[in-house]
Motif scaffolding. Structure first.
Motif, PDB file in Angstrom:
ATOM      1  N   ILE A  19      21.759  -4.065 -74.404  1.00  0.00           N
ATOM      2  CA  ILE A  19      22.373  -5.390 -74.465  1.00  0.00           C
ATOM      3  C   ILE A  19      21.760  -6.166 -75.615  1.00  0.00           C
ATOM      4  N   PRO A  74      31.502 -17.661 -70.247  1.00  0.00           N
ATOM      5  CA  PRO A  74      32.785 -17.172 -70.768  1.00  0.00           C
ATOM      6  C   PRO A  74      32.945 -15.656 -70.629  1.00  0.00           C
ATOM      7  N   PRO A  75      34.193 -15.183 -70.636  1.00  0.00           N
ATOM      8  CA  PRO A  75      34.449 -13.751 -70.448  1.00  0.00           C
ATOM      9  C   PRO A  75      33.886 -12.905 -71.594  1.00  0.00           C
ATOM     10  N   GLY A  76      33.528 -11.674 -71.257  1.00  0.00           N
ATOM     11  CA  GLY A  76      33.118 -10.717 -72.287  1.00  0.00           C
ATOM     12  C   GLY A  76      31.744 -10.961 -72.879  1.00  0.00           C
ATOM     13  N   CYS A  77      30.910 -11.689 -72.174  1.00  0.00           N
ATOM     14  CA  CYS A  77      29.606 -12.053 -72.745  1.00  0.00           C
ATOM     15  C   CYS A  77      28.429 -11.446 -72.001  1.00  0.00           C
ATOM     16  N   LYS A  79      27.822 -10.499 -68.651  1.00  0.00           N
ATOM     17  CA  LYS A  79      27.413 -10.711 -67.266  1.00  0.00           C
ATOM     18  C   LYS A  79      27.354  -9.390 -66.507  1.00  0.00           C
ATOM     19  N   LEU A  81      27.150  -6.393 -67.781  1.00  0.00           N
ATOM     20  CA  LEU A  81      26.094  -5.551 -68.349  1.00  0.00           C
ATOM     21  C   LEU A  81      24.735  -5.926 -67.768  1.00  0.00           C
ATOM     22  N   ASP A 132      32.013  -9.238 -58.833  1.00  0.00           N
ATOM     23  CA  ASP A 132      32.600  -9.732 -60.077  1.00  0.00           C
ATOM     24  C   ASP A 132      33.813 -10.583 -59.723  1.00  0.00           C
ATOM     25  N   ASN A 178      33.810 -16.716 -64.483  1.00  0.00           N
ATOM     26  CA  ASN A 178      34.089 -17.509 -65.679  1.00  0.00           C
ATOM     27  C   ASN A 178      34.365 -18.958 -65.307  1.00  0.00           C
ATOM     28  N   THR A 206      22.651 -12.088 -82.383  1.00  0.00           N
ATOM     29  CA  THR A 206      23.129 -11.150 -81.374  1.00  0.00           C
ATOM     30  C   THR A 206      24.412 -10.458 -81.834  1.00  0.00           C
ATOM     31  N   ILE A 210      25.061  -6.469 -82.385  1.00  0.00           N
ATOM     32  CA  ILE A 210      26.159  -5.705 -81.765  1.00  0.00           C
ATOM     33  C   ILE A 210      26.905  -4.910 -82.838  1.00  0.00           C
ATOM     34  N   GLY A 237      30.912 -11.000 -77.005  1.00  0.00           N
ATOM     35  CA  GLY A 237      30.388  -9.675 -77.322  1.00  0.00           C
ATOM     36  C   GLY A 237      31.493  -8.623 -77.255  1.00  0.00           C
ATOM     37  N   ALA A 238      32.346  -8.766 -76.248  1.00  0.00           N
ATOM     38  CA  ALA A 238      33.446  -7.812 -76.085  1.00  0.00           C
ATOM     39  C   ALA A 238      34.380  -7.850 -77.296  1.00  0.00           C
ATOM     40  N   VAL A 241      32.812  -5.994 -80.188  1.00  0.00           N
ATOM     41  CA  VAL A 241      32.989  -4.557 -79.974  1.00  0.00           C
ATOM     42  C   VAL A 241      34.413  -4.145 -80.346  1.00  0.00           C
TER      43      VAL A 241
HETATM   44  P1  ATP Z   1      34.042 -10.793 -67.784  1.00  0.00           P
HETATM   45  O1  ATP Z   1      33.682 -12.181 -67.413  1.00  0.00           O
HETATM   46  O2  ATP Z   1      35.293 -10.695 -68.594  1.00  0.00           O
HETATM   47  O3  ATP Z   1      33.940  -9.811 -66.669  1.00  0.00           O
HETATM   48  P2  ATP Z   1      31.383 -10.085 -68.719  1.00  0.00           P
HETATM   49  O4  ATP Z   1      30.638 -11.322 -69.139  1.00  0.00           O
HETATM   50  O5  ATP Z   1      31.049  -9.494 -67.428  1.00  0.00           O
HETATM   51  O6  ATP Z   1      32.935 -10.359 -68.880  1.00  0.00           O
HETATM   52  P3  ATP Z   1      30.735  -7.547 -69.821  1.00  0.00           P
HETATM   53  O7  ATP Z   1      31.706  -6.777 -69.003  1.00  0.00           O
HETATM   54  O8  ATP Z   1      29.309  -7.479 -69.473  1.00  0.00           O
HETATM   55  O9  ATP Z   1      31.202  -9.051 -69.900  1.00  0.00           O
HETATM   56  O10 ATP Z   1      30.907  -7.177 -71.355  1.00  0.00           O
HETATM   57  C1  ATP Z   1      32.094  -6.592 -71.836  1.00  0.00           C
HETATM   58  C2  ATP Z   1      31.786  -5.676 -72.965  1.00  0.00           C
HETATM   59  O11 ATP Z   1      31.401  -6.428 -74.110  1.00  0.00           O
HETATM   60  C3  ATP Z   1      30.610  -4.748 -72.700  1.00  0.00           C
HETATM   61  O12 ATP Z   1      31.027  -3.573 -72.085  1.00  0.00           O
HETATM   62  C4  ATP Z   1      30.069  -4.515 -74.091  1.00  0.00           C
HETATM   63  O13 ATP Z   1      30.785  -3.496 -74.741  1.00  0.00           O
HETATM   64  C5  ATP Z   1      30.371  -5.786 -74.813  1.00  0.00           C
HETATM   65  N1  ATP Z   1      29.231  -6.734 -74.888  1.00  0.00           N
HETATM   66  C6  ATP Z   1      29.231  -8.022 -74.469  1.00  0.00           C
HETATM   67  N2  ATP Z   1      28.064  -8.620 -74.705  1.00  0.00           N
HETATM   68  C7  ATP Z   1      27.273  -7.690 -75.286  1.00  0.00           C
HETATM   69  C8  ATP Z   1      25.926  -7.689 -75.760  1.00  0.00           C
HETATM   70  N3  ATP Z   1      25.160  -8.789 -75.688  1.00  0.00           N
HETATM   71  N4  ATP Z   1      25.450  -6.534 -76.284  1.00  0.00           N
HETATM   72  C9  ATP Z   1      26.219  -5.443 -76.361  1.00  0.00           C
HETATM   73  N5  ATP Z   1      27.489  -5.374 -75.934  1.00  0.00           N
HETATM   74  C10 ATP Z   1      28.028  -6.479 -75.404  1.00  0.00           C
END
Ligand code: ATP
Length: 283
Positions: A19, A74-77, A79, A81, A132, A178, A206, A210, A237-238, A241
């Motif tokens: 992460i 926010p989404p994709g950040c 959580k 992981l 989740d 979220n 960060t 990534i 982060g998502a 990627v």
């Molecule tokens: P949601 O709220 O949409 O469920 P989330 O906050 O749980 O999102 P994750 O599922 O943890 O987000 O992250 C989605 C993807 O984004 C991860 O599988 C990874 O590929 C990438 N990602 C996000 N943040 C990071 C980070 N800090 N380092 C590496 N990869 C990251």
């Protein structure tokens, strides 16, 4: 018919080092709970690992260990992981459930699903139960006190299980959302999801990290990571990627016999990516 897919015990393989931003400096606006300026990662580790490792100290001091943690942001950040890394690195079993999966239109099914989850967690203790999209449990909660919709029933049984503290020994609840503002306050009372931690969007360093990690195994030309990190201000982060994947497709589209994905392909992908994070999601 069962409302839920079978609940699986998972063995996540996510490490803190996967992460980006793990050991990062204090995400300044992100520190909830008044616990000084530690990174979210070290805070969440303390919350989950201390009660398991130092149970005797909690007892000696008469301090109740936290029962659960709500990660919001926010989404994709990261959580999800974070929840997985917690389980992997502390050797805890991991049970993941998505909020919407707990629904069933059949009376009694949802409650049974919730009981199943906790039963599984107790049998697998020490364990983490990860809920989740926990906000899905509150959006339809009815305002009419006489009716009890499926959501009320799910929440009631969730509260019931969380309150069974003794039985819940060595079971830690981690939830993610979220939309913290619509969470039923009953879920956030002491002894339940009583710690709130904000997980914000990746900062410049960060995002840069990534990009570096993602492109390590890709066929890329020389890249200007500083520029890419700057161009992706506001991305999750998502999204960073997905820009890396998209860059590959951009390159292929231009020339199917391409050998290397280059800076211009990354920049085109960065400009094209749809950004989902809105100011309202950031605290
Ligand atoms: P949601 O709220 O949409 O469920 P989330 O906050 O749980 O999102 P994750 O599922 O943890 O987000 O992250 C989605 C993807 O984004 C991860 O599988 C990874 O590929 C990438 N990602 C996000 N943040 C990071 C980070 N800090 N380092 C590496 N990869 C990251």
């Amino acid at each position: 018919p069962s409302a839920m897919r079978e609940i699986f015990l998972e063995a996540p393989k996510v490490y803190w080092s996967d992460i980006a931003g793990s050991d990062a400096a204090p995400s300044a606006p992100g520190v909830a709970g008044g616990l000084s300026s530690k990174s979210v990662h070290s805070q969440v580790r303390e919350l989950v690992e201390w009660p398991l490792k130092h149970k005797a100290v909690f007892e000696r001091l008469g301090v109740k260990p936290p029962r659960g943690v709500l990660l919001y942001g926010p989404p994709g950040c990261s959580k999800t992981l974070i929840a997985r890394a917690l389980a992997t690195e502390s050797g805890l079993n991991f049970i993941a459930v998505k909020g919407p999966e707990l629904y069933s239109k059949y009376v009694g099914e949802s409650e049974r699903a919730v009981r199943e989850v906790f039963k599984k967690a107790r049998n697998a203790a020490p364990s983490i139960v990860f809920f989740d999209e926990i906000d899905a449990l509150t959006t339809t909660r009815s305002s009419d006190p006489d009716s009890s919709g499926p959501s009320d029933r799910v929440i009631a049984s969730l509260l019931n299980e969380m309150d069974g503290i003794e039985a819940l020994h060595n079971v830690i609840i981690v939830a993610a959302t979220n939309r913290p503002e619509i969470i039923d306050p009953a879920l956030l009372r002491p002894g339940r999801l009583d710690r709130l931690l904000y997980v914000g969007p990746p900062d410049l360093a960060t995002r840069r990290q990534i990009f570096i990690n993602q492109t390590r195994k890709m066929a890329v030309g020389p890249l200007d990571f500083d520029k890419l990190a700057e161009m992706t201000n506001g991305c999750s982060g998502a999204e960073v990627v997905s820009i890396c994947q998209e860059a590959g497709l951009v390159a292929m589209n231009l020339d199917i016999s391409v050998d290397l994905i280059s800076q211009s392909h990354f920049e085109a992908a960065a400009l094209a990516v749809k950004r989902r994070i809105t100011p309202a999601m950031i605290r």
